[in-house]
Design an enzyme around this catalytic site. Structure first.
Site, PDB file in Angstrom:
ATOM      1  N   SER A   6       0.848  -1.188   0.000  1.00 24.56           N
ATOM      2  CA  SER A   6       0.000   0.000   0.000  1.00 24.56           C
ATOM      3  C   SER A   6       0.883   1.237   0.000  1.00 24.56           C
ATOM      4  O   SER A   6       1.829   1.338   0.780  1.00 24.56           O
ATOM      5  CB  SER A   6      -0.884   0.010   1.250  1.00 24.56           C
ATOM      6  OG  SER A   6      -1.394   1.327   1.458  1.00 24.56           O
ATOM      7  N   HIS A  29      -0.854  -1.221  -4.356  1.00 25.33           N
ATOM      8  CA  HIS A  29      -2.175  -1.143  -3.723  1.00 25.33           C
ATOM      9  C   HIS A  29      -2.458   0.326  -3.397  1.00 25.33           C
ATOM     10  O   HIS A  29      -1.748   0.948  -2.609  1.00 25.33           O
ATOM     11  CB  HIS A  29      -2.161  -2.003  -2.462  1.00 25.33           C
ATOM     12  CG  HIS A  29      -3.442  -2.034  -1.697  1.00 25.33           C
ATOM     13  ND1 HIS A  29      -4.434  -2.981  -1.926  1.00 25.33           N
ATOM     14  CD2 HIS A  29      -3.905  -1.253  -0.691  1.00 25.33           C
ATOM     15  CE1 HIS A  29      -5.432  -2.770  -1.087  1.00 25.33           C
ATOM     16  NE2 HIS A  29      -5.156  -1.723  -0.331  1.00 25.33           N
ATOM     17  N   ASP A  31      -5.079   3.082  -1.923  1.00 22.64           N
ATOM     18  CA  ASP A  31      -6.227   3.188  -1.021  1.00 22.64           C
ATOM     19  C   ASP A  31      -7.023   4.458  -1.309  1.00 22.64           C
ATOM     20  O   ASP A  31      -6.584   5.564  -1.027  1.00 22.64           O
ATOM     21  CB  ASP A  31      -5.728   3.191   0.423  1.00 22.64           C
ATOM     22  CG  ASP A  31      -5.218   1.826   0.832  1.00 22.64           C
ATOM     23  OD1 ASP A  31      -5.992   0.859   0.741  1.00 22.64           O
ATOM     24  OD2 ASP A  31      -4.037   1.718   1.216  1.00 22.64           O
ATOM     25  N   MET A  33     -10.134   6.699  -0.468  1.00 25.84           N
ATOM     26  CA  MET A  33     -11.061   6.944   0.659  1.00 25.84           C
ATOM     27  C   MET A  33     -11.827   8.236   0.409  1.00 25.84           C
ATOM     28  O   MET A  33     -11.257   9.217  -0.064  1.00 25.84           O
ATOM     29  CB  MET A  33     -10.271   7.066   1.963  1.00 25.84           C
ATOM     30  CG  MET A  33      -9.394   5.864   2.257  1.00 25.84           C
ATOM     31  SD  MET A  33      -8.642   5.986   3.890  1.00 25.84           S
ATOM     32  CE  MET A  33      -7.469   4.628   3.825  1.00 25.84           C
ATOM     33  N   HIS A  62      -8.123  -0.080  -4.172  1.00 27.29           N
ATOM     34  CA  HIS A  62      -8.995  -0.495  -3.060  1.00 27.29           C
ATOM     35  C   HIS A  62      -9.935   0.663  -2.763  1.00 27.29           C
ATOM     36  O   HIS A  62      -9.529   1.669  -2.173  1.00 27.29           O
ATOM     37  CB  HIS A  62      -8.100  -0.840  -1.853  1.00 27.29           C
ATOM     38  CG  HIS A  62      -8.866  -1.239  -0.628  1.00 27.29           C
ATOM     39  ND1 HIS A  62      -8.279  -1.361   0.613  1.00 27.29           N
ATOM     40  CD2 HIS A  62     -10.180  -1.546  -0.439  1.00 27.29           C
ATOM     41  CE1 HIS A  62      -9.182  -1.720   1.505  1.00 27.29           C
ATOM     42  NE2 HIS A  62     -10.350  -1.832   0.893  1.00 27.29           N
ATOM     43  N   MET A  64     -12.481   2.406  -0.814  1.00 27.18           N
ATOM     44  CA  MET A  64     -13.192   2.533   0.465  1.00 27.18           C
ATOM     45  C   MET A  64     -14.097   3.737   0.349  1.00 27.18           C
ATOM     46  O   MET A  64     -13.859   4.798   0.935  1.00 27.18           O
ATOM     47  CB  MET A  64     -12.177   2.677   1.611  1.00 27.18           C
ATOM     48  CG  MET A  64     -11.496   1.351   1.945  1.00 27.18           C
ATOM     49  SD  MET A  64      -9.962   1.580   2.850  1.00 27.18           S
ATOM     50  CE  MET A  64      -8.858   1.912   1.490  1.00 27.18           C
ATOM     51  N   MET A 133     -10.297  -7.512   5.292  1.00 30.18           N
ATOM     52  CA  MET A 133      -9.640  -6.446   6.074  1.00 30.18           C
ATOM     53  C   MET A 133      -9.256  -7.000   7.445  1.00 30.18           C
ATOM     54  O   MET A 133     -10.083  -7.613   8.125  1.00 30.18           O
ATOM     55  CB  MET A 133     -10.583  -5.259   6.274  1.00 30.18           C
ATOM     56  CG  MET A 133     -10.879  -4.419   5.040  1.00 30.18           C
ATOM     57  SD  MET A 133      -9.469  -3.640   4.247  1.00 30.18           S
ATOM     58  CE  MET A 133      -8.687  -2.766   5.603  1.00 30.18           C
ATOM     59  N   ASP A 171      -5.373  -7.252   4.311  1.00 30.20           N
ATOM     60  CA  ASP A 171      -4.987  -5.838   4.300  1.00 30.20           C
ATOM     61  C   ASP A 171      -5.193  -5.253   5.692  1.00 30.20           C
ATOM     62  O   ASP A 171      -6.317  -5.250   6.209  1.00 30.20           O
ATOM     63  CB  ASP A 171      -5.856  -5.096   3.269  1.00 30.20           C
ATOM     64  CG  ASP A 171      -5.496  -3.617   3.140  1.00 30.20           C
ATOM     65  OD1 ASP A 171      -4.492  -3.174   3.726  1.00 30.20           O
ATOM     66  OD2 ASP A 171      -6.252  -2.913   2.436  1.00 30.20           O
TER      67      ASP A 171
HETATM   68  C1  DX5 Z   1      -6.451   0.721   5.531  1.00 29.99           C
HETATM   69  C2  DX5 Z   1      -5.933   0.467   4.144  1.00 29.99           C
HETATM   70  C3  DX5 Z   1      -4.690  -0.341   4.133  1.00 29.99           C
HETATM   71  C4  DX5 Z   1      -3.603   0.227   4.998  1.00 29.99           C
HETATM   72  C5  DX5 Z   1      -2.387  -0.623   5.030  1.00 29.99           C
HETATM   73  O1  DX5 Z   1      -7.712   1.242   5.493  1.00 29.99           O
HETATM   74  O2  DX5 Z   1      -6.867  -0.206   3.354  1.00 29.99           O
HETATM   75  O3  DX5 Z   1      -4.265  -0.616   2.810  1.00 29.99           O
HETATM   76  O4  DX5 Z   1      -3.271   1.507   4.640  1.00 29.99           O
HETATM   77  O5  DX5 Z   1      -1.477  -0.028   5.882  1.00 29.99           O
HETATM   78  P1  DX5 Z   1      -0.780  -0.843   7.077  1.00 29.99           P
HETATM   79  O6  DX5 Z   1      -0.037  -1.986   6.427  1.00 29.99           O
HETATM   80  O7  DX5 Z   1       0.105   0.143   7.689  1.00 29.99           O
HETATM   81  O8  DX5 Z   1      -1.860  -1.340   7.978  1.00 29.99           O
HETATM   82 ZN    ZN Z   2      -6.133  -1.075   1.417  1.00 29.54          ZN
END
Ligand code: DX5
Ligand code: ZN
Length: 218
Positions: A6, A29, A31, A33, A62, A64, A133, A171
C-alpha cells in the site's frame, strides 16, 4: 504468494519514485477513501490515472467509498488492473463485478472485520479476488486484528470449494510479525503499508515479506 504494498504511507509528492523503490511488488495497492465510507480522505481517479502511466507495476485500487457501483468503472478506465469494492457499500455486487470484468480488469470484493463471508458464497465465482480487512479500514499503521484469522480460514475453505483461481488478499497491520499467521490461514496476497514504507529499504522488505509468507506454507 503476492506482495501488493500500500502506498498510503509513501511520499504522495513522489508516488512514481516510491513505486520505483519496490520493483518486485506484484501490484501497487492504492487506497481510495471518500470521508464517507471511512473517516479519511485520500486520492481519486486522476491520481490513479497518472500513476498507471508512470509506474511499471499494475495497480490494485482499493475503493473505500460509498457508491462503488457508480465509481468503479472510472478506475478501470483510469488504468487500474484490479478494482476492489466493499460489499457493505455496493448496491449490486454481482452486476458491479461483471461490469469490472467486462471492462478487462480483475474484480475484487472487500469485507470489513465485522462482515461475514458466508452470505456471499454464491457470488464468489463472479470474483477474481476477495479482500479480508484485518483492521477497520481508514488508516495505515493500525494493529493487526487476530480475530479476523478464523474468517480467513473459512474464506479459504469456500474458495477451495468453488475452485478456479480466486486470490485471497489480506490488508491491515500485515508485517514480518503477522504475515505468517495470514499465510497459514490461507491468504496468498498481502497488502503491507507501514511495514514496507516504514522500512529503510522498502524493496528488500517486499522480498522479506514474500519469503516469510512462502516459508509459512511449508
Ligand atoms: C487501511 C488500508 C490499508 C492500509 C495498510 O484502510 O486499506 O491498505 O493503509 O497499511 P498498514 O499496512 O500500515 O496497515
Ligand atoms: Zn487497502
Amino acid at each position: 504468494m503476492r506482495i501488493t504494498p500500500s502506498l498510503l504511507n509513501a511520499d504522495f509528492a513522489n508516488l512514481a519514485g516510491e513505486a520505483a523503490r519496490i520493483p518486485t511488488a506484484d501490484y501497487l495497492h492504492m487506497d481510495v477513501m471518500d470521508n464517507h465510507f471511512v473517516p479519511n480522505l485520500t486520492l481519486g481517479v486522476p491520481v490513479i490515472e497518472a500513476l498507471a502511466k508512470a509506474a511499471p507495476q499494475p495497480i490494485d485500487a482499493h475503493l473505500m467509498i460509498e457508491e462503488p457501483d457508480r465509481w468503479a468503472p472510472q478506475f478501470v478506465e483510469a488504468g487500474a488492473s484490479s478494482v476492489t469494492f466493499h460489499v457493505e457499500a455496493a448496491q449490486a455486487p454481482v452486476r458491479l463485478a461483471r461490469e469490472i470484468r467486462a471492462q478487462g480488469a480483475r474484480a475484487s470484493m472487500a469485507l470489513k472485520p465485522a462482515t461475514p463471508i458466508e452470505p456471499y458464497e454464491d457470488l464468489l465465482p463472479e470474483l477474481d479476488m476477495v479482500l479480508i480487512m484485518t483492521v477497520e479500514p481508514g488508516f495505515g499503521g493500525q494493529r493487526f486484528l487476530d480475530l479476523c484469522l478464523p474468517k480467513i480460514r473459512r474464506t479459504r475453505a469456500l474458495l477451495d470449494k468453488v475452485g478456479g483461481d480466486i486470490w485471497l488478499q489480506v490488508d491491515g497491520g500485515v508485517s514480518l510479525e503477522t504475515i505468517e499467521r495470514c499465510a497459514e490461514a490461507g491468504a496468498d496476497t498481502f497488502v503491507a503499508g507501514s511495514a514496507v514504507f516504514g522500512a529503510d529499504d522498502p524493496g528488500a522488505m517486499v522480498e522479506r515479506l514474500r519469503e516469510t509468507a512462502v516459508g509459512a506454507c511449508h
